[in-house]
Design a protein around this motif. Sequence first.
Motif, mmCIF file in Angstrom:
data_model
loop_
_atom_site.group_PDB
_atom_site.id
_atom_site.type_symbol
_atom_site.label_atom_id
_atom_site.label_comp_id
_atom_site.label_asym_id
_atom_site.label_seq_id
_atom_site.Cartn_x
_atom_site.Cartn_y
_atom_site.Cartn_z
ATOM 1 N N SER A 183 -5.413 10.814 -11.851
ATOM 2 C CA SER A 183 -6.740 11.178 -12.288
ATOM 3 C C SER A 183 -7.512 10.310 -12.019
ATOM 4 N N PRO A 184 -9.181 10.189 -10.789
ATOM 5 C CA PRO A 184 -10.283 9.323 -10.772
ATOM 6 C C PRO A 184 -10.795 9.067 -11.693
ATOM 7 N N LYS A 185 -11.598 8.036 -11.660
ATOM 8 C CA LYS A 185 -12.696 7.812 -12.698
ATOM 9 C C LYS A 185 -13.425 6.415 -12.061
ATOM 10 N N SER A 186 -14.365 7.240 -12.023
ATOM 11 C CA SER A 186 -15.616 5.962 -11.610
ATOM 12 C C SER A 186 -16.623 5.132 -12.310
ATOM 13 N N PRO A 187 -16.787 4.236 -12.920
ATOM 14 C CA PRO A 187 -17.666 3.269 -13.875
ATOM 15 C C PRO A 187 -18.735 3.775 -13.384
ATOM 16 N N ASP A 188 -19.325 3.239 -12.320
ATOM 17 C CA ASP A 188 -20.443 3.441 -11.326
ATOM 18 C C ASP A 188 -20.270 3.390 -10.246
ATOM 19 N N LYS A 189 -21.158 3.883 -9.238
ATOM 20 C CA LYS A 189 -21.307 3.972 -8.487
ATOM 21 C C LYS A 189 -20.739 2.869 -6.651
ATOM 22 N N ALA A 190 -20.093 2.057 -7.605
ATOM 23 C CA ALA A 190 -19.453 0.943 -6.561
ATOM 24 C C ALA A 190 -17.758 0.999 -6.435
ATOM 25 N N HIS A 191 -17.270 1.590 -7.814
ATOM 26 C CA HIS A 191 -16.572 1.478 -7.935
ATOM 27 C C HIS A 191 -15.637 2.594 -8.303
ATOM 28 N N LEU A 192 -14.534 2.616 -7.700
ATOM 29 C CA LEU A 192 -13.451 4.144 -7.601
ATOM 30 C C LEU A 192 -12.372 3.812 -8.160
ATOM 31 N N ASN A 193 -11.831 4.498 -9.193
ATOM 32 C CA ASN A 193 -10.334 3.259 -9.575
ATOM 33 C C ASN A 193 -9.188 5.449 -9.653
ATOM 34 N N LEU A 194 -8.284 4.961 -8.790
ATOM 35 C CA LEU A 194 -7.097 5.988 -9.191
ATOM 36 C C LEU A 194 -6.439 5.702 -10.399
ATOM 37 N N HIS A 195 -6.146 6.753 -11.198
ATOM 38 C CA HIS A 195 -4.904 6.683 -12.377
ATOM 39 C C HIS A 195 -4.127 7.632 -11.661
ATOM 40 N N ILE A 196 -2.047 7.439 -12.011
ATOM 41 C CA ILE A 196 -1.295 8.025 -11.294
ATOM 42 C C ILE A 196 -0.391 7.809 -12.643
ATOM 43 N N ASN A 197 -0.266 9.327 -13.381
ATOM 44 C CA ASN A 197 0.767 9.277 -13.913
ATOM 45 C C ASN A 197 2.162 9.599 -13.880
ATOM 46 N N SER A 198 3.289 10.247 -14.597
ATOM 47 C CA SER A 198 4.700 9.636 -13.911
ATOM 48 C C SER A 198 4.518 9.855 -13.356
ATOM 49 N N LEU A 199 5.409 8.550 -12.340
ATOM 50 C CA LEU A 199 5.530 8.947 -10.387
ATOM 51 C C LEU A 199 6.297 9.233 -10.766
ATOM 52 N N GLU A 200 6.436 9.803 -9.518
ATOM 53 C CA GLU A 200 7.678 10.868 -8.516
ATOM 54 C C GLU A 200 8.067 10.332 -7.212
ATOM 55 N N LEU A 201 9.093 10.488 -6.572
ATOM 56 C CA LEU A 201 9.591 9.791 -5.610
ATOM 57 C C LEU A 201 8.584 10.507 -4.375
ATOM 58 N N GLY A 202 7.741 11.569 -4.505
ATOM 59 C CA GLY A 202 6.925 11.733 -3.663
ATOM 60 C C GLY A 202 5.496 11.407 -3.360
ATOM 61 N N ASP A 203 5.619 10.547 -4.826
ATOM 62 C CA ASP A 203 4.316 9.765 -5.022
ATOM 63 C C ASP A 203 4.011 9.019 -3.637
ATOM 64 N N SER A 204 5.076 8.248 -2.947
ATOM 65 C CA SER A 204 5.433 7.193 -2.051
ATOM 66 C C SER A 204 4.255 7.232 -0.946
ATOM 67 N N ALA A 205 3.097 6.556 -0.635
ATOM 68 C CA ALA A 205 2.072 6.899 0.719
ATOM 69 C C ALA A 205 1.525 5.935 0.234
ATOM 70 N N VAL A 206 0.383 5.411 1.367
ATOM 71 C CA VAL A 206 -0.790 4.343 1.657
ATOM 72 C C VAL A 206 -1.771 5.481 0.801
ATOM 73 N N TYR A 207 -2.314 4.594 -0.108
ATOM 74 C CA TYR A 207 -3.537 5.713 -0.560
ATOM 75 C C TYR A 207 -4.692 4.514 0.038
ATOM 76 N N PHE A 208 -5.376 5.826 0.001
ATOM 77 C CA PHE A 208 -7.356 4.495 0.961
ATOM 78 C C PHE A 208 -8.124 5.423 0.406
ATOM 79 N N CYS A 209 -9.045 3.908 -0.392
ATOM 80 C CA CYS A 209 -9.712 4.189 -0.386
ATOM 81 C C CYS A 209 -11.405 4.244 0.860
#
Lengths: 113, 112
Positions: A65-91
Amino acid sequence: DTAVSQTPKYLVTQMGNDKSIKCEQNLGHDTMYWYKQDSKKFLKIMFSYNNKELIINETVPNRFSPKSPDKAHLNLHINSLELGDSAVYFCASSPGQVLYGYTFGSGTRLTVV
Amino acid sequence: QKEVEQDPGPLSVPEGAIVSLNCTYSNSAFQYFMWYRQYSRKGPELLMYTYSSGNKEDGRFTAQVDKSSKYISLFIRDSQPSDSATYLCAMSVPNNDYKLSFGAGTTVTVRA
């Protein structure tokens, strides 16, 4: 000054945990993105926000679930992490049209064990 | 089949050689074409962009686009060890300006 900064740079966590990655840009860009890069270097878009409004939501599990509190910020929240989520995440951010290119952060290397 | 196909390599060349990289694509709506360079443990950075068929030159780098063949290329002349990186092609359609579709990236090593 870093143009697009992500925190943390490295994240090691156990399966089932919930974690967040934060991103901030000081370029004054209107659009921000989250991309996932797998072990084979393939970059795939996950989300895009333009002026805090969600404009791209690719086929991504609801656990992300992404969330953008303002134009300069974008956060990414991940629930119940799984092995397949292992990766590099780029903003990334762009001034609008992608023709002018994205500016990427340095990435968050997520390892789920 | 992926929208954008790129041979991941790896490609190893001696210093001074010409490096030739290419991508093919299936979506004829792609009009904007870009090349990104990604050093190890870093984010990709924009190297070149073009939106028309033909050649575009920038220093030692030349980008070519052949829309009729759905084929783009990047040439690096007089390659240097500092050019060792992964090169990713990317493209987008004009009415979907916010989304880039990337190739898998080609890893290049320039040997001193």
